[in-house]
Design an enzyme around this catalytic site. Structure first.
Site: not given
Ligand SMILES: *Cc1c(COP(=O)(O)O)cnc(C)c1O
Length: 396
Positions: A179, A207, A239
């Site tokens: 991320s 991602h 995302k």
């Molecule tokens: C954003 C993210 C999460 C968390 O997801 P949410 O739905 O925003 O709680 C988990 N793992 C990674 C790698 C992320 O980038």
């Protein structure tokens, strides 16, 4: 009067280290251009990679489902909160990811904590990449299993840790796309090593899901791997899908175990059914509108070639996440502020989100950016770097 002195001293310390975080209040929908605190800004730090967060079909799906199903789900999935719309989304996700079943979670954070803590316990071992997302780390700590981190994307380090910690069940956990760095995990090699050691393997593809793979299936398909190579797959909706929530996909036994044992699944209210409907609409767009991934890819290429032309140090990333590592937290903050003064929103990412000394501008690209907007980012970066050099030489 309550004595808050231990909190105030921690806050002061954070402030002094230039690590205090502030929220931008956004007054518009997610898109390439937003208004924040009255200022019009080009947004280069959202995770809405395909431009779906504000898509008319997704909005309509949400509205129609709200009319029919209301807003709140009323209860947890195991009580009376599991609606037909949730169920349809789970079936669509299972099919899309080529797995027996999928299970919805209200957030990715909860999915990760839920899966890890349900699958392993004291006496087992969780092996995680050093740069894994905080939610994976927290899940590992909460599980009570022995917790160890291997060097980033380093197969030798992973193998060594597997040999060192052989008690109980071993669970290897990695981000699909990291991320904060944007690089992709060597999933083929990790899957081979996992099999050799009879370790379970979990990939958090927050991602990659939607962005990678011929139809947005994610990093696993992009790597040419089958479902059985990566038995535990987590994807999120916040995302590329532009909605909210997450899922875990895998075999019948895995999903049934999560329904029975994953506490963040059991003890929470189901996501609003309208969110499931919106996510279904978004999933259809992900599967059918390849042009979004192609446009994203063109924006990434344009940014990378422009930035290297400016002499900026890029990271090994082919994804929408294109960080520029500055090093010092204060310097990253200063660059971010200079960009903002030019109408560009890119937040500075600082410790503890990233290791000390690797503070960065985490630039993210989206299919919703135009060529001209990416150019504007490049021009502003050039300006900001010039100013920054002048300021820092004056300070030195
Ligand atoms: C954003 C993210 C999460 C968390 O997801 P949410 O739905 O925003 O709680 C988990 N793992 C990674 C790698 C992320 O980038």
């Amino acid at each position: 009067m309550t004595d808050w002195s231990r909190l105030t001293s921690r806050l002061t310390q954070r402030q002094q280290q230039q690590l205090i975080r502030q929220r931008n209040t956004v007054e518009t929908a997610q898109s390439a251009e937003i208004i924040s605190n009255g200022e019009k800004l080009l947004n280069f730090c959202s995770n809405d990679y395909l431009g779906l967060a504000n898509h008319p079909q997704v909005i309509t799906a949400l509205q129609q489902a709200a009319v029919e199903y209301g807003v709140g789900s009323g209860a947890s999935h195991l009580v009376s909160g599991h609606s037909k719309l949730h169920h349809e989304l789970e079936e669509a996700l299972a099919e899309f990811t080529g797995r027996q079943r999928a299970l919805l979670f209200s957030t990715g954070y909860m999915a990760n904590v839920g899966v890890i803590s349900a699958l392993v316990e004291k006496g087992d071992v969780v092996l995680q990449d050093k740069l894994n997302h905080a939610s994976l780390i927290d899940g590992g700590l909460l599980s009570g299993a022995r917790f160890t981190r291997y060097l980033h994307n380093d197969l030798a380090s992973l193998t060594q840790k597997l040999q060192q910690h052989q008690t109980g069940q071993q669970l290897i956990v990695t981000d699909g796309v990291f991320s904060m760095d944007g690089d992709i995990a060597p999933l083929t090699d990790i899957a081979t090593v996992a099999k050799q050691h009879s370790a379970w393997l979990m990939v958090d593809d927050a991602h990659g899901f939607g962005c990678l793979g011929p139809n947005g299936e994610g990093s696993v398909t992009e790597a040419g791997l089958a479902a059985e190579d990566i038995p535990i797959l987590v994807g999120t909706f916040g995302k590329a899908l532009g909605t909210s929530g997450a899922f875990v996909a895998g075999d019948e036994v895995l999903i049934e175990s999560l329904i029975q044992f994953a506490r963040p699944y059991i003890y929470t209210t189901a996501m609003p059914p309208a969110i499931a409907a919106a996510t279904l609409a978004s999933l259809k767009l992900v599967q059918t509108e390849n042009w979004r991934r192609e446009k994203l890819q063109r924006n990434i290429s344009q940014f990378r070639s422009g930035a290297s032309h400016l002499g900026l140090q890029l990271m090994e990333s082919v994804t929408a996440i294109q960080p520029i590592v500055v090093g010092d937290a204060e310097a990253a903050l200063m660059l971010s502020q200079q960009l903002k003064a030019q109408g560009i929103l890119v937040t500075a990412i600082r410790p503890p989100t990233v290791p000390v000394g690797t503070s960065r501008l985490r630039i993210t690209l989206s299919a919703s950016h135009s060529e001209q907007q990416v150019n504007q980012l490049l021009e502003s970066l050039e300006q900001a770097c010039k100013q920054f050099k002048t300021t820092s030489s004056r300070l030195n």
